[in-house]
Enzyme design. Sequence first.
Site, PDB file in Angstrom:
ATOM      1  N   CYS A  58       0.827  -1.208   0.000  1.00  0.00           N
ATOM      2  CA  CYS A  58       0.000   0.000   0.000  1.00  0.00           C
ATOM      3  C   CYS A  58       0.863   1.261   0.000  1.00  0.00           C
ATOM      4  O   CYS A  58       2.075   1.219   0.151  1.00  0.00           O
ATOM      5  CB  CYS A  58      -0.932  -0.012   1.202  1.00  0.00           C
ATOM      6  SG  CYS A  58      -0.073   0.213   2.769  1.00  0.00           S
ATOM      7  N   ALA A  61       2.961   1.783   3.037  1.00  0.00           N
ATOM      8  CA  ALA A  61       4.161   0.942   3.027  1.00  0.00           C
ATOM      9  C   ALA A  61       5.266   1.600   2.205  1.00  0.00           C
ATOM     10  O   ALA A  61       6.437   1.564   2.578  1.00  0.00           O
ATOM     11  CB  ALA A  61       3.837  -0.441   2.471  1.00  0.00           C
ATOM     12  N   ARG A  92      11.997  -4.763   6.584  1.00  0.00           N
ATOM     13  CA  ARG A  92      12.599  -4.737   5.260  1.00  0.00           C
ATOM     14  C   ARG A  92      14.089  -5.039   5.215  1.00  0.00           C
ATOM     15  O   ARG A  92      14.715  -4.940   4.186  1.00  0.00           O
ATOM     16  CB  ARG A  92      12.293  -3.374   4.631  1.00  0.00           C
ATOM     17  CG  ARG A  92      12.694  -3.216   3.197  1.00  0.00           C
ATOM     18  CD  ARG A  92      11.814  -2.182   2.554  1.00  0.00           C
ATOM     19  NE  ARG A  92      12.385  -1.501   1.425  1.00  0.00           N
ATOM     20  CZ  ARG A  92      13.007  -0.338   1.476  1.00  0.00           C
ATOM     21  NH1 ARG A  92      13.216   0.254   2.637  1.00  0.00           N
ATOM     22  NH2 ARG A  92      13.434   0.238   0.380  1.00  0.00           N
ATOM     23  N   HIS A 191       5.973   6.420  -2.355  1.00  0.00           N
ATOM     24  CA  HIS A 191       7.322   6.937  -2.652  1.00  0.00           C
ATOM     25  C   HIS A 191       7.223   8.417  -3.007  1.00  0.00           C
ATOM     26  O   HIS A 191       7.975   9.235  -2.513  1.00  0.00           O
ATOM     27  CB  HIS A 191       7.946   6.227  -3.861  1.00  0.00           C
ATOM     28  CG  HIS A 191       8.042   4.744  -3.723  1.00  0.00           C
ATOM     29  ND1 HIS A 191       7.944   3.911  -4.808  1.00  0.00           N
ATOM     30  CD2 HIS A 191       8.237   3.947  -2.650  1.00  0.00           C
ATOM     31  CE1 HIS A 191       8.076   2.661  -4.399  1.00  0.00           C
ATOM     32  NE2 HIS A 191       8.262   2.649  -3.107  1.00  0.00           N
TER      33      HIS A 191
END
Length: 538
Positions: A58, A61, A92, A191
């Site tokens: 999503c 994230a 991660r 991002h």
Amino acid sequence: MKPNPHTTKNELLKVYPAKTARKRADQIVVNEHRADGAVPEIRANVRTTPGAITQRGCTYAGCKGVVIGPTRDILSITHGPIGCGFYSWLTRRNQTRPEGPDDANYITYCLSTDMQDEQIVFGGEKKLRAAIEEAYAIFHPKAIAIFSTCPVGLIGDDVHSVARDMKEKLGINVFGFSCEGYKGVSQSAGHHIANNQLFKHVVGTNETPRPEKFKINMLGEYNIGGDAFVIEDLLERCGITLVSTFSGDSTYDAFANSHMADLNAVMCHRSINYVAEMMEKKFGIPWIKVNFVGAEGTAKSLRHIAQYFNDAELTGRVEKVICEEMTAVLETQFDVRSRCEGKTAMLFVGGSRAHHYQMLFAEMGMKTVAAGYEFAHRDDYEGRRVLPSVKVDADSRNIEELQVVADETRYLPRRGPEELVQLQTGGVEISGYQGMMPEMEEGTLVIDDIYHFEMERLLEIYKPDVFCAGVKEKYAVQKAGIPCKQLHSYDYGGPYAGFRGAINFYNEIDRMVNTKIWSFARAPWETEEELEQEALAS
Ligand code: CFM
């Protein structure tokens, strides 16, 4: 017999209802290279069909987990119910190396406002304020970042006004992200949101001069499994100063000071090209695409950086480092090729690795037969040349496009127009990225946002020697008797970047594709007859 990509495409599409199949057909492309260098158009960065099992994550994230999370001294608070906070506990594998034992490192912490029904009904801003104060009292961080989860947007909490108030009250930088999970079609929107806020609130806020001669930022390297450490070491040995990495092994101050660099080297184009473009517009820093995955890519990237600085001593050092590293690389390549040559790989991951890692396979003599990104855009597939023709749809319009202009006092073009043209003719592409498809062979399959069903069919039809994806796919792939290499987390392995990383990767893949163990796993579709034949053959 080699599977036919066109027939395979029809195989994948035939189960879908007509309308879905029509749309999906534009996301499954048989690669070809046209005379003018163009590749076929692919549909990308669009919504996943409801009901399909996607690999995607999503927007939250992408913002919290991917771009901001790896920075060790920004304290991250997830505003939302605790169930949404999974990514606030960074899963991660990005590593970081504080300079001393007393230096801040919040990466291992997981902070959430733990919204309850009461906040959903009456608003959560009060609880957010309290959480920021509490966190500040405990950690005294340099900066606090607040991340919105879906419910925050739905009820309308204004995280930005809370951030402004708290910034004033605490005297540290506090900034918020409207990165609600639903904001975009994937983590890619996250991002962009992260890039915007970093640029608005952090980049260029620290004016400490950097006297060094060859200063760069590394953009889009997140230090998964220690990749950034390998790159840092290479750059250091070459005498290139790394002002900041966005955002593996990074710090707040380095971001703030990053406008002092003279070049932005972009590793993961998808996640961070926005920062590169904005820094160019505001400060006059050019950017080039680099790739430190694969020995050849690493050598080429170092050489391009040296070409950019155009200094004989630097060039000499770069060549020396490449030379020092290449002997071991070539030895391992030679060795693994004897067992891996001609074997096949498929890569379905993220927004850049499905491209980059093909280079490593090629260096081992292995062929990529199909690949695709989870959430990339057309330019990541076809190259930036298609940008003007990319349609802005309702989903992408949702994400703010910052209007950036040259800074009145700090805009300083690092290279003149002629110098840039010269670099370009010398093979250093400025502000460019060719994309994945031009570098893939004709007749390979390129699939955007692959659905789980399609993945299983591909395994069955192609029986690749290795399939690269993430943990969600891993065990389904292995049950089909095919090894799965996780390219997000590296399966507890890595680093894979640089020369040393390449050697690691060659050896690991060699073991994976040549072990006997997978022949003992029975794929559900294998018939008795096939099993007998296999047994006879081995
Ligand atoms: Fe860039 Fe990444 Fe990737 Fe990415 Fe990612 Fe990642 Fe990835 Mo997982 S920033 S696009 S959102 S290279 S977390 S470090 S491995 S999907 S291919």
